[in-house]
Scaffold this active site. Sequence first.
Site, PDB file in Angstrom:
ATOM      1  N   CYS A   1       0.841  -1.205   0.000  1.00 23.77           N
ATOM      2  CA  CYS A   1       0.000   0.000   0.000  1.00 23.77           C
ATOM      3  C   CYS A   1       0.873   1.250   0.000  1.00 23.77           C
ATOM      4  O   CYS A   1       1.756   1.394   0.838  1.00 23.77           O
ATOM      5  CB  CYS A   1      -0.899  -0.016   1.235  1.00 23.77           C
ATOM      6  SG  CYS A   1      -1.716   1.562   1.544  1.00 23.77           S
TER       7      CYS A   1
ATOM      8  N   CYS B   1       0.421   3.282   3.495  1.00 24.88           N
ATOM      9  CA  CYS B   1       0.771   2.765   4.821  1.00 24.88           C
ATOM     10  C   CYS B   1       2.084   3.390   5.309  1.00 24.88           C
ATOM     11  O   CYS B   1       2.946   3.764   4.510  1.00 24.88           O
ATOM     12  CB  CYS B   1       0.897   1.235   4.776  1.00 24.88           C
ATOM     13  SG  CYS B   1      -0.676   0.372   4.999  1.00 24.88           S
TER      14      CYS B   1
ATOM     15  N   ASP C   1       1.187  13.167  -5.106  1.00 29.99           N
ATOM     16  CA  ASP C   1       2.325  12.968  -6.016  1.00 29.99           C
ATOM     17  C   ASP C   1       1.937  13.173  -7.476  1.00 29.99           C
ATOM     18  O   ASP C   1       2.770  13.511  -8.302  1.00 29.99           O
ATOM     19  CB  ASP C   1       2.900  11.551  -5.826  1.00 29.99           C
ATOM     20  CG  ASP C   1       3.441  11.344  -4.414  1.00 29.99           C
ATOM     21  OD1 ASP C   1       4.203  12.205  -3.944  1.00 29.99           O
ATOM     22  OD2 ASP C   1       3.083  10.330  -3.775  1.00 29.99           O
TER      23      ASP C   1
ATOM     24  N   HIS D   1      -4.344   0.410   7.990  1.00 33.51           N
ATOM     25  CA  HIS D   1      -4.826   0.183   6.634  1.00 33.51           C
ATOM     26  C   HIS D   1      -6.296  -0.257   6.623  1.00 33.51           C
ATOM     27  O   HIS D   1      -7.007  -0.077   5.633  1.00 33.51           O
ATOM     28  CB  HIS D   1      -3.949  -0.894   5.994  1.00 33.51           C
ATOM     29  CG  HIS D   1      -4.235  -1.150   4.547  1.00 33.51           C
ATOM     30  ND1 HIS D   1      -3.736  -0.360   3.538  1.00 33.51           N
ATOM     31  CD2 HIS D   1      -4.982  -2.107   3.937  1.00 33.51           C
ATOM     32  CE1 HIS D   1      -4.162  -0.823   2.371  1.00 33.51           C
ATOM     33  NE2 HIS D   1      -4.920  -1.878   2.578  1.00 33.51           N
TER      34      HIS D   1
ATOM     35  N   ASN E   1     -13.377   9.600  -1.635  1.00 35.00           N
ATOM     36  CA  ASN E   1     -13.942   8.562  -2.493  1.00 35.00           C
ATOM     37  C   ASN E   1     -13.673   7.251  -1.808  1.00 35.00           C
ATOM     38  O   ASN E   1     -12.526   6.945  -1.499  1.00 35.00           O
ATOM     39  CB  ASN E   1     -13.233   8.513  -3.854  1.00 35.00           C
ATOM     40  CG  ASN E   1     -13.755   9.561  -4.791  1.00 35.00           C
ATOM     41  OD1 ASN E   1     -14.906   9.989  -4.679  1.00 35.00           O
ATOM     42  ND2 ASN E   1     -12.919   9.969  -5.716  1.00 35.00           N
TER      43      ASN E   1
ATOM     44  N   CYS F   1     -11.979   4.496  -6.386  1.00 35.41           N
ATOM     45  CA  CYS F   1     -10.889   4.617  -5.409  1.00 35.41           C
ATOM     46  C   CYS F   1     -10.014   3.374  -5.484  1.00 35.41           C
ATOM     47  O   CYS F   1     -10.476   2.269  -5.204  1.00 35.41           O
ATOM     48  CB  CYS F   1     -11.431   4.792  -3.999  1.00 35.41           C
ATOM     49  SG  CYS F   1     -10.108   4.982  -2.801  1.00 35.41           S
ATOM     50  N   SER F   2      -8.764   3.583  -5.860  1.00 40.61           N
ATOM     51  CA  SER F   2      -7.888   2.445  -6.127  1.00 40.61           C
ATOM     52  C   SER F   2      -7.206   1.925  -4.869  1.00 40.61           C
ATOM     53  O   SER F   2      -6.607   0.863  -4.881  1.00 40.61           O
ATOM     54  CB  SER F   2      -6.832   2.849  -7.163  1.00 40.61           C
ATOM     55  OG  SER F   2      -6.200   4.053  -6.734  1.00 40.61           O
TER      56      SER F   2
ATOM     57  N   HIS G   1      -6.740   1.902   1.733  1.00 46.01           N
ATOM     58  CA  HIS G   1      -6.307   2.598   2.958  1.00 46.01           C
ATOM     59  C   HIS G   1      -7.192   3.830   3.178  1.00 46.01           C
ATOM     60  O   HIS G   1      -7.245   4.710   2.320  1.00 46.01           O
ATOM     61  CB  HIS G   1      -4.841   3.021   2.820  1.00 46.01           C
ATOM     62  CG  HIS G   1      -4.222   3.397   4.119  1.00 46.01           C
ATOM     63  ND1 HIS G   1      -3.172   2.696   4.676  1.00 46.01           N
ATOM     64  CD2 HIS G   1      -4.506   4.394   4.990  1.00 46.01           C
ATOM     65  CE1 HIS G   1      -2.841   3.256   5.822  1.00 46.01           C
ATOM     66  NE2 HIS G   1      -3.637   4.291   6.040  1.00 46.01           N
TER      67      HIS G   1
ATOM     68  N   HIS H   1      -8.538   7.198   3.493  1.00 48.38           N
ATOM     69  CA  HIS H   1      -7.918   8.505   3.274  1.00 48.38           C
ATOM     70  C   HIS H   1      -8.899   9.412   2.550  1.00 48.38           C
ATOM     71  O   HIS H   1      -9.906   8.945   2.021  1.00 48.38           O
ATOM     72  CB  HIS H   1      -6.648   8.359   2.435  1.00 48.38           C
ATOM     73  CG  HIS H   1      -6.894   7.941   1.009  1.00 48.38           C
ATOM     74  ND1 HIS H   1      -7.231   6.646   0.652  1.00 48.38           N
ATOM     75  CD2 HIS H   1      -6.872   8.645  -0.151  1.00 48.38           C
ATOM     76  CE1 HIS H   1      -7.388   6.578  -0.651  1.00 48.38           C
ATOM     77  NE2 HIS H   1      -7.189   7.789  -1.185  1.00 48.38           N
TER      78      HIS H   1
ATOM     79  N   GLN I   1      -9.051  13.361   0.143  1.00 50.19           N
ATOM     80  CA  GLN I   1      -8.249  14.288  -0.645  1.00 50.19           C
ATOM     81  C   GLN I   1      -8.707  15.713  -0.384  1.00 50.19           C
ATOM     82  O   GLN I   1      -9.861  15.942  -0.026  1.00 50.19           O
ATOM     83  CB  GLN I   1      -8.393  13.980  -2.129  1.00 50.19           C
ATOM     84  CG  GLN I   1      -7.984  12.554  -2.475  1.00 50.19           C
ATOM     85  CD  GLN I   1      -7.890  12.362  -3.975  1.00 50.19           C
ATOM     86  OE1 GLN I   1      -7.191  13.100  -4.665  1.00 50.19           O
ATOM     87  NE2 GLN I   1      -8.622  11.387  -4.472  1.00 50.19           N
TER      88      GLN I   1
ATOM     89  N   GLU J   1     -24.494  26.651  -5.206  1.00 52.85           N
ATOM     90  CA  GLU J   1     -25.001  26.694  -3.828  1.00 52.85           C
ATOM     91  C   GLU J   1     -24.768  28.068  -3.204  1.00 52.85           C
ATOM     92  O   GLU J   1     -25.578  28.534  -2.394  1.00 52.85           O
ATOM     93  CB  GLU J   1     -24.342  25.599  -2.987  1.00 52.85           C
ATOM     94  CG  GLU J   1     -24.759  24.207  -3.421  1.00 52.85           C
ATOM     95  CD  GLU J   1     -24.477  23.141  -2.372  1.00 52.85           C
ATOM     96  OE1 GLU J   1     -23.951  23.469  -1.291  1.00 52.85           O
ATOM     97  OE2 GLU J   1     -24.794  21.970  -2.642  1.00 52.85           O
TER      98      GLU J   1
HETATM   99 ZN   LIG Z   1     -23.760  21.471  -0.728  1.00 48.95          ZN
HETATM  100 ZN   LIG Z   2      -2.342   1.150   3.699  1.00 47.86          ZN
END
Ligand SMILES: [Zn+2]
Ligand SMILES: [Zn+2]
Length: 338
Positions: free
Chosen positions: A50, A53, A76, A113, A153, A160-161, A164, A166, A168, A182
């Site tokens: 992963c 991790c 990255d 993980h 996601n 989502c690949s 773990h 997380h 963004q 909005e």
């Molecule tokens: Zn909204």
């Molecule tokens: Zn992981």
Amino acid sequence: MFDWKQDPHRRLNPLTGEWVLVSPHRTQRPWQGQVEEAARAAQPEYDPSCYLCPGNERAGGARNPRYTSTFVFDNDFAALRPDTPPDRFDQDGLLVAQGEPGICRVVCFSPRHDLTIAHMEPADLRRVVDTWAGQYRELGARESIRYVQIFENRGAMMGCSNAHPHCQIWSNSHLPNEVSKEQAAQLEWREARARCLICDYAALEATRRERLVEENASWMALVPFWAVWPFETMVMPRRHVAAIDGLDNAERDDLADILKRLTARYDRLFAAPFPYSMGFHQSPTDGEAHPEWHLHLHFHPPLLRSATVRKFLVGYELLAAPQRDLTPEAAAERLRSA
Ligand SMILES: [Zn+2]
Ligand SMILES: [Zn+2]
Ligand SMILES: [Zn+2]
């Protein structure tokens, strides 16, 4: 007057000005879609392959520290770069483009993980909330950053690949489309009524309760009246707060609490890890006061009737307007009993 449990009708989303078609009578029609066993392989606490991790090498070659709490790093393979020139190109109003500077980051919720929001300890989840608030403030303070979009996601179905847990954070110099719609709606509501659209909506739903899924002292989670996705929810603080860094201590603990309980409910609904895209909507960081903004989150899960049968926005929905069969009231009822 039509019966919204039986008759086809459309519902207005006052936050975007868009309509969704609701066809409750179609929930009786036979389903012949594909049904398959969901992948439910338990995740290990640590996965040597992963890239998120602790201590592992990332795809870009950098190595993660042996982090023990939440961990933030610059993406990255970022979709946005801070050094992009903000120049505008415009040919006859037909070919219009603009350079978009920005910063993309990744936040690992925990070194584990296998720990999703539903399984994290409240104190550890609180650290994630504080990290979101800190990132919003830090990125938003930059001259070129006028909006900070925090989103998660989850699940291969959402593209989502990495398993773990997380999220963004994409921050950039222009308001994204949904946020812009909005903002306009909240501003218009405030100018017309001298009140807040979401405060008004929260007060109404707290009275009607038929679309409420979870609540605590400072937050409510509900299936909005205008939901597009079958089990879509909106999570909002009861107090009028423009952005996540304005939450007080108790509200931050309560946000961790309601996210844990809501995601656990999602996982129980089809007895499988529930995929979703979720994210915050909040005040832009353009240096202006935004009294019209009321912080909230949206959960957009794609599942329709089992761990593998998803809803697609195709055909009429892609070309005309979104449509749903299961009513938001029925969806809230199912989530409440999960
Ligand atoms: Zn909204
Ligand atoms: Zn992981
Ligand atoms: Zn409000």
